[in-house]
Write an enzyme that holds these catalytic residues in place. Structure first.
Site, mmCIF file in Angstrom:
data_model
loop_
_atom_site.group_PDB
_atom_site.id
_atom_site.type_symbol
_atom_site.label_atom_id
_atom_site.label_comp_id
_atom_site.label_asym_id
_atom_site.label_seq_id
_atom_site.Cartn_x
_atom_site.Cartn_y
_atom_site.Cartn_z
ATOM 1 N N LEU A 48 65.865 -39.985 43.407
ATOM 2 C CA LEU A 48 67.318 -39.938 43.577
ATOM 3 C C LEU A 48 67.957 -40.997 42.684
ATOM 4 O O LEU A 48 67.514 -42.146 42.666
ATOM 5 C CB LEU A 48 67.699 -40.200 45.036
ATOM 6 N N GLY B 2 60.225 -44.470 49.780
ATOM 7 C CA GLY B 2 61.558 -44.756 49.266
ATOM 8 C C GLY B 2 62.318 -43.472 48.996
ATOM 9 O O GLY B 2 62.384 -42.583 49.847
ATOM 10 N N ASP B 3 62.878 -43.364 47.798
ATOM 11 C CA ASP B 3 63.629 -42.160 47.426
ATOM 12 C C ASP B 3 62.836 -41.298 46.452
ATOM 13 O O ASP B 3 63.396 -40.517 45.692
ATOM 14 C CB ASP B 3 64.978 -42.541 46.804
ATOM 15 N N GLU B 4 61.521 -41.440 46.481
ATOM 16 C CA GLU B 4 60.643 -40.731 45.553
ATOM 17 C C GLU B 4 59.971 -39.555 46.249
ATOM 18 O O GLU B 4 59.341 -39.709 47.298
ATOM 19 C CB GLU B 4 59.592 -41.694 44.994
#
Length: 299
Positions: A175, A216-218
């Site tokens: 993201l 996380g955002d991965e």
């Protein structure tokens, strides 16, 4: 007097095994039922009178009866024991995990040989094991597969690709500016956004995709059965377009975009770690070029 003693002993035995909540049954050397307890009657849906003297071929469909018969014969011939787990359907329609404990016996006074078995219900234990395994393989926030599960799935997908020679693509997604959203709106909002992203990924991608959150955002995606680079590029472009639309979240309109790095498996020489490394390199190339775009790794 002997007849009376024998009758009392038989009634006592039946009373004792009926008190046991575990299904118990016993058969003669030819595989005919000699008796069972009430728990076994409830399991099989037949009473004692309907069972005694009958073989499995008279009680079950031929295919299932053959399996039961051959297992019983192997046990009787070996005069040993059998312990194994299985899923069975009870007469009430419920499917339960059970453990069979079976052994051969010889009653010298009656000159009867046969086998005896007990069926232990281990459904609660197996459910707990399955739940623990699910937690070990699942991202607790989004419900997607986690990194451990991804690595296993990617290895399996690569093996299928080698055997069936079809196209496979691996994506790494990130993201854009997620840290800024976290800092502005707080981590609870960030977590809710990640859950929304997981749902959107699942709705946008085909059924032959395997989606995971790596942390996380991965996120990552395994696409199997792809026919060309153009097909993968079109799908990536559609996903980027979909994420260009604001996400409504807690009375806020969050502007969220994604960057995608893509590694294609079409040479037969990659392994899972190489493929992940290639997709990661491509992801950073996409970010360096301005984000909200995809990049295919070119070696």
């Amino acid at each position: 007097m002997l007849k009376s003693s024998s009758l009392t002993e038989t009634n006592l035995l039946q009373a004792v095994i009926n008190a046991v909540p575990t299904p118990i049954f016993f058969k003669d050397a030819e595989g005919r039922y000699l008796g069972c307890n009430r728990a076994f009657e409830n399991y099989i849906g037949l009473n004692l009178d309907q069972l005694v003297g009958k073989s499995v071929f008279e009680l079950f469909d031929p295919e299932l009866a053959k399996v039961y018969y051959e297992a019983d014969k192997a046990l009787y011939d070996s005069r040993g024991e059998q312990i194994y787990e299985a899923q069975v359907r009870y007469a009430d329609g419920s499917i339960r995990d059970v453990m069979f404990h079976k052994a051969a016996f010889h009653a010298a006074e009656e000159n009867i040989d046969g086998i005896v078995g007990a069926i232990l219900d281990i459904t609660a234990r197996k459910d707990a094991e399955r739940e623990l395994e699910k937690r070990a393989r699942t991202d607790s926030l989004t419900g997607l597969a986690n990194r451990f599960s991804l690595m296993e799935s990617l290895d399996q997908a690569l093996e299928r690709q080698r055997q069936e020679n079809y196209g496979l693509a691996f994506w790494m997604l990130d993201l854009d500016h997620f840290k800024q959203i976290n800092d502005t709106f707080g981590h609870p909002t960030g977590d809710t956004l990640l859950k929304k992203v997981a749902v959107k990924l699942q709705s946008c991608l085909a059924e032959n995709s395997n989606i995971a959150r790596l942390g996380g955002d991965e996120f990552s995606v395994i696409l199997e059965g792809v026919t060309s680079h153009a097909e993968v590029e079109a799908l990536a472009a559609t996903l980027i377009e979909e994420f260009s639309k604001p996400i409504e979240l807690e009375q806020n309109r969050l502007e969220v975009s994604v960057s995608i790095g893509i590694a294609m498996f079409d040479t037969g020489n990659n392994n899972s770690r190489e493929l992940m490394k290639q997709a990661d390199i491509a992801l950073y190339q996409a970010k360096d070029k301005g984000r909200a775009r995809f990049q295919i790794f070119k070696g």
